[in-house]
Structure formats: structure tokens, C-alpha cells
Design a protein around this motif. Structure first.
Motif, PDB file in Angstrom:
ATOM      1  N   UNK A 106      28.345  29.714  46.694  1.00 58.48           N
ATOM      2  CA  UNK A 106      29.635  29.075  46.900  1.00 58.48           C
ATOM      3  C   UNK A 106      30.180  29.496  48.253  1.00 58.48           C
ATOM      4  N   UNK A 107      30.459  28.501  49.088  1.00 58.80           N
ATOM      5  CA  UNK A 107      31.016  28.782  50.404  1.00 58.80           C
ATOM      6  C   UNK A 107      32.506  29.102  50.289  1.00 58.80           C
ATOM      7  N   UNK A 108      32.966  29.987  51.158  1.00 52.51           N
ATOM      8  CA  UNK A 108      34.375  30.368  51.179  1.00 52.51           C
ATOM      9  C   UNK A 108      35.077  29.610  52.307  1.00 52.51           C
ATOM     10  N   UNK A 109      35.889  28.599  51.993  1.00 57.54           N
ATOM     11  CA  UNK A 109      36.557  27.823  53.052  1.00 57.54           C
ATOM     12  C   UNK A 109      37.560  28.647  53.848  1.00 57.54           C
ATOM     13  N   UNK A 110      38.047  29.752  53.275  1.00 57.58           N
ATOM     14  CA  UNK A 110      39.011  30.579  53.999  1.00 57.58           C
ATOM     15  C   UNK A 110      38.334  31.255  55.195  1.00 57.58           C
ATOM     16  N   UNK A 111      37.055  31.577  55.038  1.00 57.94           N
ATOM     17  CA  UNK A 111      36.318  32.226  56.116  1.00 57.94           C
ATOM     18  C   UNK A 111      35.585  31.232  57.004  1.00 57.94           C
ATOM     19  N   UNK A 112      35.821  29.951  56.787  1.00 60.90           N
ATOM     20  CA  UNK A 112      35.172  28.907  57.587  1.00 60.90           C
ATOM     21  C   UNK A 112      36.221  28.183  58.423  1.00 60.90           C
ATOM     22  N   UNK A 113      35.870  27.859  59.650  1.00 60.82           N
ATOM     23  CA  UNK A 113      36.791  27.209  60.571  1.00 60.82           C
ATOM     24  C   UNK A 113      36.080  26.109  61.325  1.00 60.82           C
ATOM     25  N   UNK A 114      36.859  25.203  61.899  1.00 59.96           N
ATOM     26  CA  UNK A 114      36.304  24.117  62.696  1.00 59.96           C
ATOM     27  C   UNK A 114      36.934  24.169  64.087  1.00 59.96           C
ATOM     28  N   UNK A 115      36.118  23.941  65.098  1.00 58.53           N
ATOM     29  CA  UNK A 115      36.608  23.943  66.470  1.00 58.53           C
ATOM     30  C   UNK A 115      36.016  22.762  67.229  1.00 58.53           C
ATOM     31  N   UNK A 116      36.835  22.107  68.013  1.00 59.63           N
ATOM     32  CA  UNK A 116      36.400  20.960  68.802  1.00 59.63           C
ATOM     33  C   UNK A 116      36.250  21.411  70.250  1.00 59.63           C
ATOM     34  N   UNK A 117      35.056  21.273  70.791  1.00 56.21           N
ATOM     35  CA  UNK A 117      34.836  21.585  72.202  1.00 56.21           C
ATOM     36  C   UNK A 117      35.266  20.374  73.017  1.00 56.21           C
ATOM     37  N   UNK A 147      29.648  36.458  66.335  1.00 55.94           N
ATOM     38  CA  UNK A 147      28.792  37.584  66.679  1.00 55.94           C
ATOM     39  C   UNK A 147      29.414  38.435  67.780  1.00 55.94           C
ATOM     40  N   UNK A 148      30.731  38.577  67.719  1.00 57.55           N
ATOM     41  CA  UNK A 148      31.426  39.436  68.665  1.00 57.55           C
ATOM     42  C   UNK A 148      31.835  38.766  69.948  1.00 57.55           C
ATOM     43  N   UNK A 149      31.418  37.533  70.186  1.00 59.01           N
ATOM     44  CA  UNK A 149      31.756  36.817  71.418  1.00 59.01           C
ATOM     45  C   UNK A 149      32.851  35.798  71.135  1.00 59.01           C
ATOM     46  N   UNK A 150      33.887  35.775  71.977  1.00 56.63           N
ATOM     47  CA  UNK A 150      34.997  34.855  71.795  1.00 56.63           C
ATOM     48  C   UNK A 150      34.678  33.506  72.429  1.00 56.63           C
ATOM     49  N   UNK A 151      34.632  32.468  71.604  1.00 57.70           N
ATOM     50  CA  UNK A 151      34.433  31.106  72.074  1.00 57.70           C
ATOM     51  C   UNK A 151      35.761  30.370  72.055  1.00 57.70           C
ATOM     52  N   UNK A 152      36.033  29.573  73.078  1.00 58.68           N
ATOM     53  CA  UNK A 152      37.255  28.777  73.135  1.00 58.68           C
ATOM     54  C   UNK A 152      36.891  27.305  73.191  1.00 58.68           C
ATOM     55  N   UNK A 153      37.840  26.471  72.814  1.00 58.67           N
ATOM     56  CA  UNK A 153      37.585  25.030  72.778  1.00 58.67           C
ATOM     57  C   UNK A 153      37.312  24.461  74.164  1.00 58.67           C
ATOM     58  N   UNK A 154      37.854  25.098  75.205  1.00 53.58           N
ATOM     59  CA  UNK A 154      37.612  24.638  76.567  1.00 53.58           C
ATOM     60  C   UNK A 154      36.431  25.305  77.235  1.00 53.58           C
ATOM     61  N   UNK A 155      35.751  26.194  76.504  1.00 51.74           N
ATOM     62  CA  UNK A 155      34.571  26.919  76.982  1.00 51.74           C
ATOM     63  C   UNK A 155      34.876  27.840  78.161  1.00 51.74           C
ATOM     64  N   UNK A 156      36.158  28.239  78.321  1.00 53.09           N
ATOM     65  CA  UNK A 156      36.465  29.253  79.329  1.00 53.09           C
ATOM     66  C   UNK A 156      36.147  30.635  78.774  1.00 53.09           C
TER      67      UNK A 156
END
Length: 294
Positions: A106-117, A147-156
Motif C-alpha cells: 500500500x502506497x502512502x500518499x502523504x509521503x508522495x508528491x508531484x512536481x512539474x518541471x 536522495x539528499x539532493x534538492x530538486x526545484x521545478x525550475x531546475x535551478x
């Protein structure tokens, strides 16, 4: 079959206890999961999840690099689904849901997120259809740590550079406080071990000089503080005197190391993007060299 029977007996007979404040709980059986820290655990987990990866790839839905479908990136139990459309993401989530139901997960939706690049200069704002997981709408975020790396929607990369700058400050203060009376050789060894391993720095490609310069200043000040040097002493001089790579040399080595490993990789996807990485990091190293000359 013999090795399979060994694993069956091993996992069918294992029990667990919890220790709390010197007290030990009653033993209980482990009904699911692999042994944490076990040598065989990563391989067993990969075998368990392989069918899901195959099912996702067989849909041919997602992002493509020179004709190769790349729609999921998995590391242990951390999975990222990639698609160029909302319909594609929904289809991939359907595959994941079917696999979970078949295997009692069972997937946990609270720990799942969506991001648009988003494309540069093109923001989708609040106009975005909802994506559901187990009947719950996933929260849309503008940044996420994978994995410890911060990703942003604008890829900065400014946010990830700031993360590493703060982590460097913590590590530098720790070793300066605990090892103030050590010899110079010991301090240099500690500095190289704790203050030059910038996590995922070789992935930085889009950032401002302000954020990059702040990290460089933090790096220089960390060495001054550890060695007990004056605040305004020459940075290039102190690194040369102690035979330690300066900030720019450290970054160039990290970038060159990544390109070398990508070129030598047997992975087909990495082979495809190897030549593209060269372009990114040649300009990246040129920018570093230009900053050093200034």
C-alpha cells in the motif's frame, strides 16, 4: 532450489525485539520486508521490485532519451515516476497500484508528491489537474529532496547549493571545536574528509554567482577557522602553503570525476547523455576558471 530454501527458512524463522531504556520487549515475528543492513537485502529487494520496473518500462509511457524510455528512477524504496504528460503519470500510477494490490502493498500518499518541471520563463501557476494515489490527491510542490539532493521545478541549483553551504558550516564548526588542539596534519586530513566532499555538487549546472560565491566564502572561512588563521588572509596563499586544493580546484575535480564515470559506465542511458554532459561541464569549468581569475 537449495539457496531458495535457505532464504525461506531464514526469513520464515526470524524474530525481532525492541530495546528501550535498557528494557527488552517480547520477541515477535517479522512478517514482511528484508533485513535492514543485511548484505543480501539490496539484491533481494531488487528482485522483489524488478517486476514493477519491467511493467513500468513496458508501457512505453514517459520521457524518452534518444528513443530510450526512461519513466522511473528507483533507489531502494524511493521511486520517481517521469512523464511528459499528466495522462502518462496517471497511467504509470495505475501500474504501480495494480502491482501493490497484487503483492499486498500500500502506497502512502502523504509521503508522495508531484512536481512539474517548467520550461524557462513559462510557469503553469495553479492550473494543473489533480493526480490521485489511493483515492488521495497528491500535493504539488515546487521543490523536493530526492536522495539528499534538492530538486526545484525550475531546475535551478541555488537551493541545493544553500543546503550544502549550511551543511558545510555545521561540519566545519564541529571539527574546529573538537579538534582545536590537534596537529596541523590532523586538521588538514579532517578538512579534506569533512569539508571537501560537496554532496552532488557535480550536478550543479544552473545557479547564480551569489549562491555559488557564498559557498566559496564558507569553504575558505572553514579552513581559516580550523587552522586558526586571520579572517583577511589570502585564500590562495593559505591553500598553497598547506598543499590543499582550493574551492575551484575541488569543484573541477568533482565535475571531471562525474564525466569520467559516466563515460566509463555500461549503462545505455548514461552512454547516451555522456557527450551532452561534456558540453555542460566544459562550460561549467570554464565559468569556475573565469571566476578564479577574477
Amino acid at each position: 532450489m537449495e539457496i531458495i530454501n535457505i532464504f525461506k527458512f531464514w526469513y520464515g524463522s526470524q524474530v525481532n525485539c525492541v530495546r528501550w531504556s535498557g528494557a527488552m520487549s517480547q520477541p515477535y515475528r517479522l512478517e514482511c520486508g528484508v533485513r535492514q543492513g543485511g548484505i543480501s537485502s539490496p539484491t533481494l529487494f531488487n528482485l522483489y521490485m524488478n517486476d514493477l520496473t519491467v511493467a513500468l518500462c513496458s508501457t512505453r509511457v514517459g520521457c524518452h532519451i534518444d528513443g530510450i524510455n526512461v519513466n522511473n528512477i528507483s533507489y531502494a524504496d524511493d521511486m520517481v515516476l517521469l512523464s511528459a504528460s499528466v495522462c502518462g503519470i496517471k497511467r504509470l500510477l495505475t501500474v504501480c497500484g495494480a502491482y501493490a494490490q497484487e503483492h499486498g502493498l500500500k502506497y502512502n500518499p502523504i509521503k508522495s508528491e508531484v512536481m512539474v518541471f517548467e520550461a524557462r520563463g513559462n510557469s503553469t501557476g495553479g492550473v494543473f489537474p489533480g493526480i490521485m494515489l489511493n483515492g488521495t490527491a497528491l500535493r504539488r510542490v515546487s521543490k523536493v529532496k530526492y536522495l539528499g539532493h534538492l530538486l526545484t521545478s525550475g531546475l535551478e541549483d541555488n537551493d541545493d547549493i544553500e543546503r550544502e553551504r549550511r551543511a558545510l558550516a555545521v561540519r566545519a564548526n564541529m571539527i574546529a571545536r573538537r579538534f582545536a588542539r590537534c596537529s596541523t596534519d590532523v586538521k588538514i586530513t579532517l578538512f579534506r574528509s569533512y569539508c571537501t566532499s560537496f554532496y552532488t555538487c557535480s550536478l550543479w549546472a544552473d545557479y547564480t554567482q551569489k549562491s555559488y560565491g557564498a559557498l566559496r566564502v564558507q569553504f575558505n572561512n572553514a579552513f581559516r577557522m580550523l587552522m586558526g588563521l586571520g579572517r583577511f588572509c589570502s585564500a590562495s596563499g593559505m591553500f598553497a602553503e598547506h598543499r590543499v586544493d582550493c574551492f575551484y580546484a575541488t569543484m573541477r575535480k568533482r565535475c571531471a570525476s562525474l564525466v569520467r564515470r559516466v563515460r566509463c559506465s555500461a549503462n545505455s542511458v548514461l552512454n547516451i547523455i555522456a557527450s551532452r554532459l561534456d558540453c555542460v561541464y566544459i562550460s561549467h569549468c570554464s565559468a569556475i576558471s573565469h571566476g578564479m581569475a577574477q
